[in-house]
Design a protein around this motif. Structure first.
Motif, mmCIF file in Angstrom:
data_model
loop_
_atom_site.group_PDB
_atom_site.id
_atom_site.type_symbol
_atom_site.label_atom_id
_atom_site.label_comp_id
_atom_site.label_asym_id
_atom_site.label_seq_id
_atom_site.Cartn_x
_atom_site.Cartn_y
_atom_site.Cartn_z
ATOM 1 N N LEU A 95 -37.386 -13.006 -22.016
ATOM 2 C CA LEU A 95 -38.716 -13.237 -21.452
ATOM 3 C C LEU A 95 -38.689 -14.550 -20.686
ATOM 4 N N LEU A 96 -38.917 -14.436 -19.381
ATOM 5 C CA LEU A 96 -38.850 -15.612 -18.508
ATOM 6 C C LEU A 96 -40.273 -16.118 -18.281
ATOM 7 N N VAL A 97 -40.522 -17.394 -18.546
ATOM 8 C CA VAL A 97 -41.867 -17.952 -18.385
ATOM 9 C C VAL A 97 -41.777 -19.191 -17.509
ATOM 10 N N ASP A 98 -42.648 -19.257 -16.508
ATOM 11 C CA ASP A 98 -42.709 -20.439 -15.641
ATOM 12 C C ASP A 98 -43.226 -21.614 -16.476
ATOM 13 N N ALA A 99 -42.460 -22.727 -16.519
ATOM 14 C CA ALA A 99 -42.825 -23.863 -17.385
ATOM 15 C C ALA A 99 -44.114 -24.540 -16.920
ATOM 16 N N ALA A 100 -44.538 -24.301 -15.679
ATOM 17 C CA ALA A 100 -45.797 -24.887 -15.196
ATOM 18 C C ALA A 100 -46.972 -23.948 -15.458
ATOM 19 N N GLU A 101 -46.787 -22.658 -15.165
ATOM 20 C CA GLU A 101 -47.909 -21.706 -15.273
ATOM 21 C C GLU A 101 -48.120 -21.199 -16.695
ATOM 22 N N GLY A 102 -47.045 -21.144 -17.489
ATOM 23 C CA GLY A 102 -47.171 -20.565 -18.831
ATOM 24 C C GLY A 102 -47.236 -19.052 -18.739
ATOM 25 N N PRO A 103 -47.464 -18.369 -19.887
ATOM 26 C CA PRO A 103 -47.518 -16.902 -19.850
ATOM 27 C C PRO A 103 -48.730 -16.426 -19.052
ATOM 28 N N MET A 104 -48.527 -15.406 -18.223
ATOM 29 C CA MET A 104 -49.599 -14.861 -17.377
ATOM 30 C C MET A 104 -49.885 -13.416 -17.787
ATOM 31 N N VAL A 124 -37.020 -17.866 -22.216
ATOM 32 C CA VAL A 124 -36.407 -18.842 -21.302
ATOM 33 C C VAL A 124 -37.526 -19.502 -20.505
ATOM 34 N N LEU A 125 -37.694 -20.814 -20.693
ATOM 35 C CA LEU A 125 -38.705 -21.560 -19.926
ATOM 36 C C LEU A 125 -38.054 -21.972 -18.615
ATOM 37 N N ASN A 126 -38.438 -21.265 -17.555
ATOM 38 C CA ASN A 126 -37.792 -21.456 -16.251
ATOM 39 C C ASN A 126 -38.527 -22.520 -15.423
ATOM 40 N N LYS A 127 -37.863 -23.027 -14.415
ATOM 41 C CA LYS A 127 -38.428 -24.004 -13.466
ATOM 42 C C LYS A 127 -38.894 -25.292 -14.167
ATOM 43 N N VAL A 128 -38.139 -25.737 -15.199
ATOM 44 C CA VAL A 128 -38.543 -26.964 -15.904
ATOM 45 C C VAL A 128 -38.341 -28.207 -15.036
ATOM 46 N N ASP A 129 -37.623 -28.045 -13.895
ATOM 47 C CA ASP A 129 -37.413 -29.204 -13.017
ATOM 48 C C ASP A 129 -38.521 -29.342 -11.974
ATOM 49 N N LYS A 130 -39.567 -28.495 -12.064
ATOM 50 C CA LYS A 130 -40.713 -28.641 -11.147
ATOM 51 C C LYS A 130 -41.525 -29.867 -11.552
ATOM 52 N N PRO A 131 -42.139 -30.565 -10.596
ATOM 53 C CA PRO A 131 -42.889 -31.777 -10.948
ATOM 54 C C PRO A 131 -44.053 -31.506 -11.917
ATOM 55 N N ASP A 132 -44.705 -30.329 -11.807
ATOM 56 C CA ASP A 132 -45.871 -30.061 -12.670
ATOM 57 C C ASP A 132 -45.513 -29.240 -13.917
ATOM 58 N N ALA A 133 -44.221 -29.182 -14.254
ATOM 59 C CA ALA A 133 -43.792 -28.387 -15.417
ATOM 60 C C ALA A 133 -44.236 -29.042 -16.723
ATOM 61 N N GLU A 134 -44.741 -28.201 -17.638
ATOM 62 C CA GLU A 134 -45.093 -28.671 -18.992
ATOM 63 C C GLU A 134 -44.452 -27.700 -19.980
#
Length: 608
Positions: A95-104, A124-134
């Protein structure tokens, strides 16, 4: 060889296909110097242009002596029919989750299906290197989502990795070395169980068909996972329908296994592997392909029913046949029947006249993709406004309700809630989601959402995000107001003139520019009032020999409002059609003759 079968599931745009690209590269599927297209798994043109996955696809990589079959799945609810079937082929999901958006919402839809099948996800928390990632907040939200979906203890104890699919690394710690995707490969081999089917290797051969495609050389190809036994090329098989009736008997002329991005012929298929079979002429998705001694079919996942229907007709406008070469109803019917074979979420029925066909499916996007594919193949069509399909349960008329999740800036939440209420939506939850944003969750009838997306983007100045997923069937909610404004209709045939359009600009927004072909009954703009207005876009400037100050200013036209295919289908009213050709999208009235339109309008009023 050890086998692992996994599906990669995620919401739209959370990076599934990009991650699969990196998995293929790092497992040695490609040579060092091999030229590979970005998002190699999105193979058709539409997928590349829109940046979305429409068809589920299989690939296979080898890692330390284990073959990992990977299925890349679509993220849109409209293609949910694909996802549901695919999950029955695998033993685990990433399960791939955008680290900024969270589950949608789509994460919720696909995850609920996976958990119900007893699969244990790897998160897998993806895109953790984005500036707005949480990533920590996203991880907490995933846990809450699993708990809300009634996950059991084992499923709640999921392993998690931090990753960047684009940069090609995954790590167990957020501040780890970030070298490569080896931690993900190792986790898949360790956490995902080997296929249970391997234990049934001695039983007769059985396989459930999950996807169908047509190959120009091999004919029909059915893909699925071997549930039991083994199969050699040339063996006789039977196909059983869901109910257990024999569909046909055939010889397995070719067995194809997935190796990297290509399918390669193999002599023997073993239990647990994912393969494609050729040789059948009638068998289709959800049928069981089995040894001739087998009488019981494998239970197939029921597919959620279609929720909307659109009429595909021949193009009978004055400009018909100028751009496309496939215009006859017979050719259109053949193409739609081929589509229905491979896409189980679509249903085709003939209309009484035989000139048009009702196509029922999951949503406007799915319909838009089918129409776009057909126009690129040279078809000319006239498309009606989508209608929502209803059903009768215990004598009561029921309609589909969708769960809508909306993220907007706080200042626009009022207008969004007001518009949803107008469309008979019921607010389920509304809360601040941080960063000046509000998350709104509402249950809205599917027909209330037809054509709303464009209006929603206007209301939120293009900053809002709207996601929808089928929720339930509920009693009919009554009348929903349609489009508020009327349209400008051409009263002449010919080419539009700049001077005439300039004079019409005060009447409303135009949809055409100068020098474009128009015909009587064609819609050329949106009226600023609620009624339809017939206008003449061909009227040139009257020439006199008297010069007057200010009369010879250059005509400057406002840029016309160009609707995309999906916007056009959602925009039209019940008495209008979208004319679709390989090069143009035009709007028109169903009846081009004004007298005929008046007669029809009178009839409709009398029947109302």
């Amino acid at each position: 060889m050890d086998i692992r079968n996994i599906a990669i599931i995620a919401h739209v745009d959370h990076g599934k296909t990009t991650l699969v690209d990196e998995l293929l590269k790092q497992s040695g599927v490609f040579r060092e110097n091999q030229a590979v297209a970005e998002r190699a798994m999105d193979s058709n043109d539409l997928e590349r242009e829109r940046g979305i996955t429409i068809l589920a696809k299989c690939t296979s990589v080898e890692w330390k002596g284990t073959r990992i079959n990977i299925v890349d799945t679509p993220g849109h609810a409209d293609f949910g029919g694909e996802v549901e079937r695919i999950l029955s082929m695998v033993d685990g999901v990433v399960l791939l989750v955008d680290a900024a958006e969270g589950p949608m919402p789509q994460t919720k839809f696909v995850t609920s299906k996976a958990l119900a099948l007893g699969l244990r996800p790897i998160v897998v928390l993806n895109k953790v290197d984005k500036p707005d990632a949480e990533p920590d907040r996203a991880l907490d939200e995933v846990f809450d989502l699993f708990a809300n979906l009634d996950a059991d203890e084992e499923q709640l104890d999921f392993p998690a990795l931090y990753a960047s699919g684009r940069s090609g690394w995954a790590d167990t710690e957020l501040d780890g070395p970030r070298e490569n995707l080896a931690p993900l490969f190792d986790l898949v081999v360790k956490h995902v169980p080997a296929p249970k089917q391997i234990a049934r290797a001695e039983e007769p051969f059985r396989m459930l068909a999950t996807t169908l495609e047509a190959d120009p050389y091999l004919g029909r190809l059915l893909t699925g996972r071997v549930e039991s036994g083994r199969l050699e090329t040339g063996r006789s098989l039977r196909a059983l329908s869901r109910k257990g009736d024999e569909v046909e008997r055939f010889r397995a002329t070719r067995i194809l296994a997935f190796r990297g991005l290509s399918r390669q012929p193999v002599e023997v298929a073993e239990a647990g592997d994912i393969i494609a079979l050729a040789g059948m002429t009638k068998a289709t998705v959800a049928d069981t392909l089995a040894d001739v001694s087998v009488t019981e079919p494998i239970p197939a996942q029921p597919i959620d029913p279609p929720t909307i229907s659109v009429t595909f007709g021949i193009n009978d406008s004055p400009l018909a046949g100028r751009e496309g070469d496939k215009v006859q109803s017979r050719v259109i019917r053949d193409r739609l029947m081929r589509e229905a074979e491979s896409n189980v979420a679509i249903r085709i029925t003939d209309t009484p006249g035989g000139e048009a066909f009702d196509v029922a499916g999951r949503g406007e996007l799915q319909m838009g993709v089918l129409i776009e594919n057909m126009r690129r193949e040279g078809f000319e069509l006239s498309i009606s406004r989508p209608r929502v399909l209803t059903r009768e349960i215990d004598g009561q008329r029921m309609e589909p309700i969708e769960e809508v999740t909306i993220d907007v800036d706080e200042e626009y939440s009022g207008v969004v809630v007001e518009k949803l209420a107008l469309r008979k939506g019921e607010l389920a939850d509304m809360r601040a989601s941080g960063g000046g944003k509000t998350r709104i969750i509402a249950h809205v009838p599917s027909r209330g959402l037809i054509g709303y997306h464009g209006e929603f983007l206007t209301d939120t100045r293009g900053t809002g995000i709207l996601n929808r997923v089928f929720h339930e069937w509920a009693p009919w909610k009554g009348q929903i107001p349609g489009r508020r404004s009327g349209v400008l209709i051409s009263m002449e045939d010919g080419e539009s003139v700049a001077y005439a359009l300039w004079n019409l600009e005060e009447r409303g927004k135009l949809m055409i520019g100068s020098g474009e072909k128009v015909y009587q009954g064609m819609i050329i703009g949106e009226h600023s009032r609620g009624n339809d207005l017939e206008v003449n876009p061909l009227k040139g400037k009257k020439l006199t020999n008297i010069r007057a100050a200010g009369k010879d200013d250059a005509v400057v036209l406002t840029t016309p409002m160009r609707l995309t295919l999906e916007q056009a289908i959602a925009y039209i009213d019940d008495d209008e059609l979208v004319e679709v050709t390989p090069k143009s999208i035009r709007l028109r009235k169903r009846h081009l003759d004004p007298h005929e339109r008046k007669r029809e309008a009178r009839k409709t009023q009398e029947n109302a």
